[in-house]
Design a protein around this motif. Structure first.
Motif, PDB file in Angstrom:
ATOM      1  N   HIS A  94      30.769 100.686  83.651  1.00 22.83           N
ATOM      2  CA  HIS A  94      29.651 101.135  82.826  1.00 22.83           C
ATOM      3  C   HIS A  94      29.414 100.194  81.649  1.00 22.83           C
ATOM      4  O   HIS A  94      30.319  99.484  81.206  1.00 22.83           O
ATOM      5  CB  HIS A  94      29.927 102.527  82.255  1.00 22.83           C
ATOM      6  N   VAL A  95      28.187 100.276  81.099  1.00 21.42           N
ATOM      7  CA  VAL A  95      27.820  99.582  79.868  1.00 21.42           C
ATOM      8  C   VAL A  95      27.460 100.648  78.833  1.00 21.42           C
ATOM      9  O   VAL A  95      26.738 101.604  79.151  1.00 21.42           O
ATOM     10  CB  VAL A  95      26.611  98.640  80.085  1.00 21.42           C
ATOM     11  N   LEU A  96      27.943 100.468  77.605  1.00 23.16           N
ATOM     12  CA  LEU A  96      27.609 101.366  76.500  1.00 23.16           C
ATOM     13  C   LEU A  96      26.824 100.574  75.465  1.00 23.16           C
ATOM     14  O   LEU A  96      27.242  99.488  75.056  1.00 23.16           O
ATOM     15  CB  LEU A  96      28.878 101.941  75.864  1.00 23.16           C
ATOM     16  N   ILE A  97      25.682 101.128  75.047  1.00 21.35           N
ATOM     17  CA  ILE A  97      24.880 100.508  73.987  1.00 21.35           C
ATOM     18  C   ILE A  97      25.007 101.369  72.732  1.00 21.35           C
ATOM     19  O   ILE A  97      24.652 102.546  72.742  1.00 21.35           O
ATOM     20  CB  ILE A  97      23.397 100.385  74.375  1.00 21.35           C
ATOM     21  N   ASP A  98      25.506 100.798  71.670  1.00 17.99           N
ATOM     22  CA  ASP A  98      25.695 101.388  70.345  1.00 17.99           C
ATOM     23  C   ASP A  98      26.850 102.401  70.310  1.00 17.99           C
ATOM     24  O   ASP A  98      27.114 103.110  71.281  1.00 17.99           O
ATOM     25  CB  ASP A  98      24.417 102.005  69.792  1.00 17.99           C
ATOM     26  N   GLY A  99      27.517 102.404  69.160  1.00 16.27           N
ATOM     27  CA  GLY A  99      28.692 103.246  68.987  1.00 16.27           C
ATOM     28  C   GLY A  99      28.598 104.228  67.842  1.00 16.27           C
ATOM     29  O   GLY A  99      29.589 104.850  67.482  1.00 16.27           O
ATOM     30  N   ALA A 100      27.399 104.369  67.228  1.00 15.72           N
ATOM     31  CA  ALA A 100      27.162 105.312  66.135  1.00 15.72           C
ATOM     32  C   ALA A 100      28.197 105.141  65.017  1.00 15.72           C
ATOM     33  O   ALA A 100      28.663 104.033  64.766  1.00 15.72           O
ATOM     34  CB  ALA A 100      27.096 106.732  66.674  1.00 15.72           C
ATOM     35  N   LEU A 101      28.543 106.239  64.347  1.00 17.54           N
ATOM     36  CA  LEU A 101      29.472 106.225  63.208  1.00 17.54           C
ATOM     37  C   LEU A 101      30.922 106.247  63.680  1.00 17.54           C
ATOM     38  O   LEU A 101      31.201 106.681  64.804  1.00 17.54           O
ATOM     39  CB  LEU A 101      29.235 107.463  62.340  1.00 17.54           C
TER      40      LEU A 101
ATOM     41  N   HIS B 138      22.339  96.670  66.498  1.00 15.72           N
ATOM     42  CA  HIS B 138      22.585  95.951  65.246  1.00 15.72           C
ATOM     43  C   HIS B 138      23.900  96.425  64.658  1.00 15.72           C
ATOM     44  O   HIS B 138      24.441  97.445  65.047  1.00 15.72           O
ATOM     45  CB  HIS B 138      21.430  96.106  64.267  1.00 15.72           C
ATOM     46  N   VAL B 139      24.404  95.666  63.694  1.00 15.52           N
ATOM     47  CA  VAL B 139      25.786  95.833  63.256  1.00 15.52           C
ATOM     48  C   VAL B 139      25.962  96.760  62.045  1.00 15.52           C
ATOM     49  O   VAL B 139      27.042  96.837  61.499  1.00 15.52           O
ATOM     50  CB  VAL B 139      26.425  94.436  63.018  1.00 15.52           C
ATOM     51  N   HIS B 140      24.951  97.507  61.651  1.00 11.61           N
ATOM     52  CA  HIS B 140      25.140  98.453  60.555  1.00 11.61           C
ATOM     53  C   HIS B 140      26.093  99.566  60.987  1.00 11.61           C
ATOM     54  O   HIS B 140      26.131  99.952  62.153  1.00 11.61           O
ATOM     55  CB  HIS B 140      23.806  99.031  60.101  1.00 11.61           C
ATOM     56  N   PHE B 141      26.836 100.097  60.021  1.00 10.54           N
ATOM     57  CA  PHE B 141      27.914 101.050  60.315  1.00 10.54           C
ATOM     58  C   PHE B 141      27.444 102.285  61.056  1.00 10.54           C
ATOM     59  O   PHE B 141      28.217 102.907  61.783  1.00 10.54           O
ATOM     60  CB  PHE B 141      28.627 101.460  59.017  1.00 10.54           C
ATOM     61  N   ASP B 142      26.168 102.666  60.922  1.00  8.53           N
ATOM     62  CA  ASP B 142      25.689 103.876  61.588  1.00  8.53           C
ATOM     63  C   ASP B 142      25.342 103.643  63.060  1.00  8.53           C
ATOM     64  O   ASP B 142      25.081 104.600  63.788  1.00  8.53           O
ATOM     65  CB  ASP B 142      24.500 104.487  60.839  1.00  8.53           C
ATOM     66  N   HIS B 143      25.387 102.410  63.506  1.00  3.42           N
ATOM     67  CA  HIS B 143      25.169 102.102  64.925  1.00  3.42           C
ATOM     68  C   HIS B 143      26.336 101.341  65.541  1.00  3.42           C
ATOM     69  O   HIS B 143      26.491 101.317  66.753  1.00  3.42           O
ATOM     70  CB  HIS B 143      23.869 101.308  65.097  1.00  3.42           C
ATOM     71  N   ALA B 144      27.148 100.725  64.693  1.00  2.00           N
ATOM     72  CA  ALA B 144      28.287  99.939  65.183  1.00  2.00           C
ATOM     73  C   ALA B 144      29.624 100.450  64.663  1.00  2.00           C
ATOM     74  O   ALA B 144      30.663  99.931  65.047  1.00  2.00           O
ATOM     75  CB  ALA B 144      28.109  98.473  64.781  1.00  2.00           C
ATOM     76  N   GLY B 145      29.612 101.470  63.820  1.00  2.00           N
ATOM     77  CA  GLY B 145      30.845 101.959  63.204  1.00  2.00           C
ATOM     78  C   GLY B 145      31.889 102.457  64.180  1.00  2.00           C
ATOM     79  O   GLY B 145      33.086 102.369  63.930  1.00  2.00           O
ATOM     80  N   GLY B 146      31.464 102.983  65.324  1.00  2.00           N
ATOM     81  CA  GLY B 146      32.410 103.507  66.308  1.00  2.00           C
ATOM     82  C   GLY B 146      32.839 102.512  67.372  1.00  2.00           C
ATOM     83  O   GLY B 146      33.706 102.820  68.201  1.00  2.00           O
ATOM     84  N   ILE B 147      32.279 101.310  67.353  1.00  2.00           N
ATOM     85  CA  ILE B 147      32.547 100.356  68.434  1.00  2.00           C
ATOM     86  C   ILE B 147      34.013  99.939  68.496  1.00  2.00           C
ATOM     87  O   ILE B 147      34.592  99.859  69.579  1.00  2.00           O
ATOM     88  CB  ILE B 147      31.615  99.132  68.338  1.00  2.00           C
ATOM     89  N   ALA B 148      34.643  99.680  67.359  1.00  2.00           N
ATOM     90  CA  ALA B 148      36.056  99.251  67.375  1.00  2.00           C
ATOM     91  C   ALA B 148      36.934 100.286  68.068  1.00  2.00           C
ATOM     92  O   ALA B 148      37.771  99.949  68.914  1.00  2.00           O
ATOM     93  CB  ALA B 148      36.542  98.983  65.953  1.00  2.00           C
ATOM     94  N   GLU B 149      36.739 101.556  67.733  1.00  2.00           N
ATOM     95  CA  GLU B 149      37.547 102.618  68.352  1.00  2.00           C
ATOM     96  C   GLU B 149      37.194 102.788  69.830  1.00  2.00           C
ATOM     97  O   GLU B 149      38.078 102.983  70.673  1.00  2.00           O
ATOM     98  CB  GLU B 149      37.338 103.940  67.603  1.00  2.00           C
ATOM     99  N   LEU B 150      35.920 102.702  70.162  1.00  2.00           N
ATOM    100  CA  LEU B 150      35.508 102.819  71.560  1.00  2.00           C
ATOM    101  C   LEU B 150      36.055 101.666  72.398  1.00  2.00           C
ATOM    102  O   LEU B 150      36.421 101.854  73.555  1.00  2.00           O
ATOM    103  CB  LEU B 150      33.986 102.895  71.662  1.00  2.00           C
ATOM    104  N   GLN B 151      36.161 100.480  71.800  1.00  2.00           N
ATOM    105  CA  GLN B 151      36.772  99.355  72.500  1.00  2.00           C
ATOM    106  C   GLN B 151      38.247  99.641  72.768  1.00  2.00           C
ATOM    107  O   GLN B 151      38.752  99.372  73.862  1.00  2.00           O
ATOM    108  CB  GLN B 151      36.615  98.063  71.698  1.00  2.00           C
ATOM    109  N   LYS B 152      38.944 100.202  71.768  1.00  2.00           N
ATOM    110  CA  LYS B 152      40.366 100.533  71.959  1.00  2.00           C
ATOM    111  C   LYS B 152      40.548 101.565  73.062  1.00  2.00           C
ATOM    112  O   LYS B 152      41.453 101.451  73.882  1.00  2.00           O
ATOM    113  CB  LYS B 152      40.960 101.071  70.656  1.00  2.00           C
ATOM    114  N   LEU B 153      39.697 102.586  73.068  1.00  2.00           N
ATOM    115  CA  LEU B 153      39.831 103.659  74.051  1.00  2.00           C
ATOM    116  C   LEU B 153      39.504 103.208  75.472  1.00  2.00           C
ATOM    117  O   LEU B 153      40.088 103.702  76.433  1.00  2.00           O
ATOM    118  CB  LEU B 153      38.916 104.832  73.674  1.00  2.00           C
ATOM    119  N   SER B 154      38.552 102.292  75.593  1.00  2.00           N
ATOM    120  CA  SER B 154      38.078 101.891  76.926  1.00  2.00           C
ATOM    121  C   SER B 154      38.690 100.585  77.425  1.00  2.00           C
ATOM    122  O   SER B 154      38.760 100.364  78.633  1.00  2.00           O
ATOM    123  CB  SER B 154      36.555 101.725  76.896  1.00  2.00           C
TER     124      SER B 154
END
Length: 196
Positions: A58-65, A93-109
């Motif tokens: 799968h592909v995920l676009i944006d990671g929210a907060l 885009h890299v603002h925290f409200d759209h990219a804030g969760g990406i680091a954790e989602l990367q760890k989980l996936s």
């Protein structure tokens, strides 16, 4: 025992620190749903996150907060998919409200993260740069050590899913809109996830 677990989950959600004054409103729960074909909305009520699925990844676009991650994970699971099957994470885009969760989602996936060169530099540093139009008014997103880069028009694949990057600077210099093909009942459409 079940009542205890429910109470602990509610207490944990209440104690979870909010990133900003508006974040509790943006982070209100929203059930995941099918948009079209293999494309699903898995974000919160106020912040989009889109999952494009295939049997091979799968592909995920944006990671929210950062505090949106449990909701995104729960929505993905409720739709019958596994977070571990996300093979690529991209964002608008890299603002925290759209990219804030990406680091954790990367760890989980364990997924790859890909971004425009400007966005990748910001993700690696974890700081809002001076050339961001909202410099000084927003908080930074969590650092992401491993970020691939792409150029305008590049197609990125994960499993049988392919998304095409369209650089759309403005809201941030590294803003990116995405297009992909999604099919349902023999009818295929070109879908767009755009940032203005």
């Amino acid at each position: 025992m079940i009542l205890f677990l429910v109470l602990v989950a509610q207490l944990t959600a209440q104690e979870r620190h909010s990133s900003c004054a508006d974040c509790p409103t943006w982070n209100m729960p929203q059930r995941g749903f099918r948009i079209y074909g293999n494309t699903y909305y898995v974000g919160t009520h106020g912040l989009s996150s889109v999952l494009i699925t295939s049997e091979t990844g799968h592909v995920l676009i944006d990671g929210a907060l950062p505090e949106s991650v449990p909701q995104i994970v729960a929505n993905i699971r409720s739709l019958g998919f596994k977070v571990e099957d996300i093979k690529l994470i991209v964002n608008s885009h890299v603002h925290f409200d759209h990219a804030g969760g990406i680091a954790e989602l990367q760890k989980l996936s364990g997924a790859r993260v890909a971004a425009s060169q400007w966005t990748a530099d910001v993700m690696k540093k974890g700081a809002v740069p001076r050339d961001d139009p909202q410099f000084g008014t927003i908080i930074p997103a969590a650092r992401i050590a491993r970020v691939e880069t792409f150029k305008e028009g590049d197609a990125l694949s994960a499993g049988a899913v392919s998304v095409t990057a369209h650089l759309t600077p403005g809201h941030t210099p590294g803003g990116t809109s995405w297009t992909w093909r999604s099919c349902e009942n023999g009818r295929c459409l070109q879908l767009v996830y755009a940032i203005a």
